[in-house]
Write a protein that holds these residues in place. Structure first.
Motif, PDB file in Angstrom:
ATOM      1  N   PRO A 168     -11.262   7.276  -4.222  1.00 49.75           N
ATOM      2  CA  PRO A 168     -10.623   7.510  -2.915  1.00 49.75           C
ATOM      3  C   PRO A 168      -9.450   6.564  -2.618  1.00 49.75           C
ATOM      4  O   PRO A 168      -9.453   5.214  -3.068  1.00 49.75           O
ATOM      5  N   ARG A 169      -8.542   6.758  -1.713  1.00 50.30           N
ATOM      6  CA  ARG A 169      -7.350   5.830  -1.486  1.00 50.30           C
ATOM      7  C   ARG A 169      -7.774   4.513  -1.029  1.00 50.30           C
ATOM      8  O   ARG A 169      -7.321   3.478  -1.636  1.00 50.30           O
ATOM      9  N   ARG A 170      -9.034   4.344  -0.289  1.00 49.81           N
ATOM     10  CA  ARG A 170      -9.449   2.989   0.201  1.00 49.81           C
ATOM     11  C   ARG A 170     -10.144   2.219  -0.870  1.00 49.81           C
ATOM     12  O   ARG A 170     -10.298   1.006  -0.526  1.00 49.81           O
ATOM     13  N   MET A 171     -10.523   3.034  -2.102  1.00 53.95           N
ATOM     14  CA  MET A 171     -11.153   2.132  -3.067  1.00 53.95           C
ATOM     15  C   MET A 171     -10.100   1.597  -4.109  1.00 53.95           C
ATOM     16  O   MET A 171     -10.325   0.990  -5.182  1.00 53.95           O
ATOM     17  N   PHE A 172      -8.791   1.986  -3.834  1.00 60.12           N
ATOM     18  CA  PHE A 172      -7.805   1.403  -4.780  1.00 60.12           C
ATOM     19  C   PHE A 172      -7.555   0.009  -5.261  1.00 60.12           C
ATOM     20  O   PHE A 172      -7.620  -0.030  -6.281  1.00 60.12           O
ATOM     21  N   PRO A 173      -8.044  -0.808  -4.330  1.00 56.66           N
ATOM     22  CA  PRO A 173      -7.801  -2.322  -4.727  1.00 56.66           C
ATOM     23  C   PRO A 173      -8.882  -2.479  -5.783  1.00 56.66           C
ATOM     24  O   PRO A 173      -8.712  -3.121  -6.934  1.00 56.66           O
ATOM     25  N   LEU A 174     -10.271  -1.956  -5.530  1.00 58.69           N
ATOM     26  CA  LEU A 174     -11.454  -2.315  -6.345  1.00 58.69           C
ATOM     27  C   LEU A 174     -10.997  -1.637  -7.956  1.00 58.69           C
ATOM     28  O   LEU A 174     -11.237  -2.397  -9.020  1.00 58.69           O
ATOM     29  N   VAL A 175     -10.706  -0.370  -7.850  1.00 60.47           N
ATOM     30  CA  VAL A 175     -10.578   0.328  -8.936  1.00 60.47           C
ATOM     31  C   VAL A 175      -9.273  -0.146  -9.767  1.00 60.47           C
ATOM     32  O   VAL A 175      -9.344  -0.338 -11.269  1.00 60.47           O
ATOM     33  N   SER A 176      -8.331  -0.468  -9.210  1.00 66.31           N
ATOM     34  CA  SER A 176      -6.841  -1.046  -9.824  1.00 66.31           C
ATOM     35  C   SER A 176      -7.307  -2.240 -10.589  1.00 66.31           C
ATOM     36  O   SER A 176      -6.873  -2.568 -11.483  1.00 66.31           O
ATOM     37  N   GLN A 177      -8.011  -3.336  -9.907  1.00 69.06           N
ATOM     38  CA  GLN A 177      -8.429  -4.468 -10.226  1.00 69.06           C
ATOM     39  C   GLN A 177      -9.023  -4.225 -11.616  1.00 69.06           C
ATOM     40  O   GLN A 177      -9.165  -5.020 -12.614  1.00 69.06           O
ATOM     41  N   ALA A 178     -10.298  -3.325 -11.592  1.00 64.26           N
ATOM     42  CA  ALA A 178     -11.107  -3.255 -12.693  1.00 64.26           C
ATOM     43  C   ALA A 178     -10.005  -2.589 -13.935  1.00 64.26           C
ATOM     44  O   ALA A 178     -10.295  -3.026 -14.967  1.00 64.26           O
ATOM     45  N   ILE A 179      -9.212  -1.831 -13.672  1.00 67.44           N
ATOM     46  CA  ILE A 179      -8.547  -1.277 -14.793  1.00 67.44           C
ATOM     47  C   ILE A 179      -7.517  -2.355 -15.429  1.00 67.44           C
ATOM     48  O   ILE A 179      -7.438  -2.736 -16.590  1.00 67.44           O
ATOM     49  N   ALA A 180      -6.995  -3.220 -14.388  1.00 66.06           N
ATOM     50  CA  ALA A 180      -6.119  -4.261 -15.030  1.00 66.06           C
ATOM     51  C   ALA A 180      -6.895  -5.127 -15.725  1.00 66.06           C
ATOM     52  O   ALA A 180      -6.209  -6.118 -16.388  1.00 66.06           O
ATOM     53  N   ARG A 181      -8.352  -5.485 -15.661  1.00 66.62           N
ATOM     54  CA  ARG A 181      -8.980  -6.236 -16.697  1.00 66.62           C
ATOM     55  C   ARG A 181      -8.852  -5.680 -18.136  1.00 66.62           C
ATOM     56  O   ARG A 181      -9.203  -6.343 -18.984  1.00 66.62           O
ATOM     57  N   ILE A 182      -8.749  -4.539 -18.268  1.00 70.14           N
ATOM     58  CA  ILE A 182      -8.652  -3.646 -19.596  1.00 70.14           C
ATOM     59  C   ILE A 182      -7.347  -3.725 -20.080  1.00 70.14           C
ATOM     60  O   ILE A 182      -6.822  -3.902 -21.256  1.00 70.14           O
ATOM     61  N   VAL A 183      -6.300  -2.861 -19.195  1.00 71.28           N
ATOM     62  CA  VAL A 183      -4.890  -2.544 -19.442  1.00 71.28           C
ATOM     63  C   VAL A 183      -4.133  -2.900 -18.294  1.00 71.28           C
ATOM     64  O   VAL A 183      -4.334  -2.696 -17.329  1.00 71.28           O
ATOM     65  N   PRO A 184      -2.848  -3.275 -18.582  1.00 72.49           N
ATOM     66  CA  PRO A 184      -2.068  -3.854 -17.447  1.00 72.49           C
ATOM     67  C   PRO A 184      -1.849  -2.385 -16.817  1.00 72.49           C
ATOM     68  O   PRO A 184      -1.468  -1.281 -17.625  1.00 72.49           O
ATOM     69  N   LEU A 185      -1.624  -2.262 -15.446  1.00 71.14           N
ATOM     70  CA  LEU A 185      -1.654  -1.135 -14.613  1.00 71.14           C
ATOM     71  C   LEU A 185      -0.185  -0.416 -14.929  1.00 71.14           C
ATOM     72  O   LEU A 185      -0.306   0.962 -15.103  1.00 71.14           O
ATOM     73  N   GLU A 186       0.906  -1.027 -15.392  1.00 71.75           N
ATOM     74  CA  GLU A 186       2.038  -0.477 -15.485  1.00 71.75           C
ATOM     75  C   GLU A 186       2.119   0.529 -16.800  1.00 71.75           C
ATOM     76  O   GLU A 186       2.811   0.979 -17.207  1.00 71.75           O
ATOM     77  N   ARG A 187       0.911   0.212 -17.634  1.00 73.39           N
ATOM     78  CA  ARG A 187       0.910   0.946 -18.970  1.00 73.39           C
ATOM     79  C   ARG A 187       0.279   2.243 -18.852  1.00 73.39           C
ATOM     80  O   ARG A 187       0.370   3.231 -19.760  1.00 73.39           O
ATOM     81  N   LEU A 188      -0.265   2.601 -17.615  1.00 75.29           N
ATOM     82  CA  LEU A 188      -0.758   3.864 -17.401  1.00 75.29           C
ATOM     83  C   LEU A 188      -0.070   4.944 -17.639  1.00 75.29           C
ATOM     84  O   LEU A 188       1.226   4.864 -16.936  1.00 75.29           O
ATOM     85  N   ARG A 189      -0.158   5.847 -18.468  1.00 73.10           N
ATOM     86  CA  ARG A 189       0.749   7.059 -18.635  1.00 73.10           C
ATOM     87  C   ARG A 189       0.043   8.290 -17.887  1.00 73.10           C
ATOM     88  O   ARG A 189       1.142   9.415 -17.345  1.00 73.10           O
ATOM     89  N   TRP A 190      -1.183   8.659 -17.978  1.00 70.47           N
ATOM     90  CA  TRP A 190      -1.393   9.877 -17.604  1.00 70.47           C
ATOM     91  C   TRP A 190      -2.598   9.626 -16.411  1.00 70.47           C
ATOM     92  O   TRP A 190      -3.588   8.729 -16.768  1.00 70.47           O
ATOM     93  N   ILE A 191      -2.674  10.534 -15.348  1.00 72.10           N
ATOM     94  CA  ILE A 191      -3.545  10.269 -14.279  1.00 72.10           C
ATOM     95  C   ILE A 191      -4.339  12.074 -14.232  1.00 72.10           C
ATOM     96  O   ILE A 191      -3.571  12.762 -13.989  1.00 72.10           O
ATOM     97  N   ALA A 192      -5.534  12.030 -14.195  1.00 70.92           N
ATOM     98  CA  ALA A 192      -5.995  13.295 -14.236  1.00 70.92           C
ATOM     99  C   ALA A 192      -7.403  13.050 -13.424  1.00 70.92           C
ATOM    100  O   ALA A 192      -7.737  12.183 -13.122  1.00 70.92           O
ATOM    101  N   PHE A 193      -8.104  14.248 -13.034  1.00 71.41           N
ATOM    102  CA  PHE A 193      -9.012  14.593 -12.391  1.00 71.41           C
ATOM    103  C   PHE A 193      -9.835  15.933 -12.620  1.00 71.41           C
ATOM    104  O   PHE A 193      -8.915  16.677 -13.035  1.00 71.41           O
TER     105      PHE A 193
END
Length: 239
Positions: free
Chosen positions: A46-71
């Motif tokens: 959800p939109r309000r969970m973005f800070p938590l999820v984005s921080q978790a992703i950034a510990r694995i890959v830089p956010l700017e490297r994301l190429r695809w968003i799917a669901f």
């Protein structure tokens, strides 16, 4: 709340946030990051969970490297934060089936999405994902799943949804907990095609079922899909 991260298959990460008040024992909201040359995020949260999820992703890959968003389908827990991710990842593009793009995403996405035909693949560089249309399964006209072919991971979306905050990967049965959650939420669209669509997924012979709500499993994956299909056959006849 906090978001935990676990590698459930080679370079495939489960990002999980448990929300206690949703159901007895809590309810997990899981995203999956496929770490490849062109990383893919399956579910944004959800939109309000973005800070938590984005921080978790950034510990694995830089956010700017994301190429695809799917669901799996258009619902706030699956794609509520997609535009937030598009804003921080300049190369990122939403990829979804043609129906989802026509009905919702051509309008909702801040950048035009990529329309995928049933069975079309995206080469991520080191990983290969296949888009599979599953209309109305488990719900929504635009429903789909992704299958990562190198690890044989099936990203199930809402299929096998169950409550509780279990381990990232379980060897326990996931069918009975899914049916208990179905009795609680009545979330599945029951039709003559429900079981047939799930049986088609079993022919992929997945080695990992990556669940959006609940623990993932590598245990008897095709058998679990077939058992779930049989159960929905019964529920369809009773409805």
């Amino acid at each position: 709340m906090q978001t935990t991260t676990h590698e459930i298959a080679d370079r495939i990460y489960r990002l999980s946030t448990c929300v206690p008040e949703v159901a007895p024992g809590g309810f997990t909201f899981n995203q999956f990051l496929v770490d490849a040359d062109d990383p893919l995020l399956f579910h944004t949260g959800p939109r309000r969970m973005f800070p938590l999820v984005s921080q978790a992703i950034a510990r694995i890959v830089p956010l700017e490297r994301l190429r695809w968003i799917a669901f799996g389908h258009v619902e706030s827990d699956e794609c509520g934060a997609m535009n937030e991710f598009l804003a921080v990842a300049p190369r990122a593009q939403v990829a979804h089936g043609a129906t989802g793009c026509m009905v919702s995403l051509d309008d909702l996405c801040d950048r035009p999405p990529r329309k995928l035909a049933d069975g079309e693949t995206i080469d991520l560089g080191g990983k290969l994902v296949r888009h599979i249309d599953t209309p109305h399964v488990p719900h929504n006209w635009e429903a789909r799943v992704l299958f990562e072919e190198t690890t044989k991971t099936l990203f199930c979306g809402d299929l096998f949804t169950h409550t509780g905050d279990g381990p990232p990967i379980t060897d326990a049965d996931i069918v009975e907990p899914a049916l208990a959650a179905e009795e609680l939420f009545h979330a599945t669209a029951l039709s003559p095609l429900t079981a047939k669509t799930i049986r088609r997924l079993a022919t992929l012979e997945p080695q990992m079922l990556a669940l959006m709500h609940g623990s993932s499993t590598r245990n008897r994956c095709s058998e679990s899909l077939l058992r779930l299909a049989d159960a929905y056959d019964v529920l369809t006849r009773q409805s």
